[in-house]
Design an enzyme around this catalytic site. Sequence first.
Site, mmCIF file in Angstrom:
data_model
loop_
_atom_site.group_PDB
_atom_site.id
_atom_site.type_symbol
_atom_site.label_atom_id
_atom_site.label_comp_id
_atom_site.label_asym_id
_atom_site.label_seq_id
_atom_site.Cartn_x
_atom_site.Cartn_y
_atom_site.Cartn_z
ATOM 1 N N CYS A 2 4.232 -6.738 -11.190
ATOM 2 C CA CYS A 2 3.034 -6.594 -10.377
ATOM 3 C C CYS A 2 2.881 -7.889 -9.595
ATOM 4 C CB CYS A 2 1.820 -6.344 -11.265
ATOM 5 S SG CYS A 2 0.267 -6.245 -10.361
ATOM 6 N N GLU A 109 3.144 -1.688 -5.156
ATOM 7 C CA GLU A 109 4.479 -1.683 -5.737
ATOM 8 C C GLU A 109 5.435 -1.121 -4.698
ATOM 9 O OE1 GLU A 109 6.458 -3.379 -7.591
ATOM 10 O OE2 GLU A 109 5.109 -3.019 -9.281
#
Length: 230
Positions: A2, A109
């Site tokens: 992340c 992402e």
Amino acid sequence: MCGRLNLSSDPADLADELRLDVVSYDYTPRYNVPPGADIPIVVERLDDEGEVTRRLETAHWGLVPSWAKDPGIGFKAFNARSETVLEKPMFRQAIKRRRCALPIPGYYEWEVTEDGKQPWMMSAAGADPLFMAGLFEFWKQPDDAWLVSTSILTMESAGHLREVHDRMPVFLSREHLDDWIDPAVPSGEVPDLLASTLAQVDPASVTRHKVGRAVGNVRNDSPELVAPVA
């Protein structure tokens, strides 16, 4: 992993729901937040009277342990792998004593495709932000001020999130958030706390949509970055 966040809503709006005693995070809406930036964390700490207080604090994204000689080490520690967090010197003290929750509206992402990397916006399926499990640390700066830093705990992706990337943050349910940030958990019980935290993660609590590739440039920071694209 992340590595880019959307901080488009003020976590202080949840002060009553989260039972916050102190709010010291200075909110500014941001839509493309990289490691090294200041982000919000929810922690429980003892106040001057020895009472546990729940606080919304500001932390540097990238954990800097107390023994570090250079805060630049934090750029390698914006995520902490749940599989090794109990043993790695960078994280093993924080996981025992300094756990936090990060109230994050969403994160980006990148999916690898034949046409290049396609960014996705991941956000909560409900009205609340995503609550991510994290760690925090204190590092004494040359001017004797304390730097508070944090890292987001990650795990192997599950459910529909596996279709985009092989890693995802460890998401906390509202019920489990209290357990995770409780500073009274004995060190010997932390492995069990970690195991139960991983077991309660629900990928279905996260929704996703494709966004434009402008988010790949950290200099871009506007609401348009989170807009869905075909």
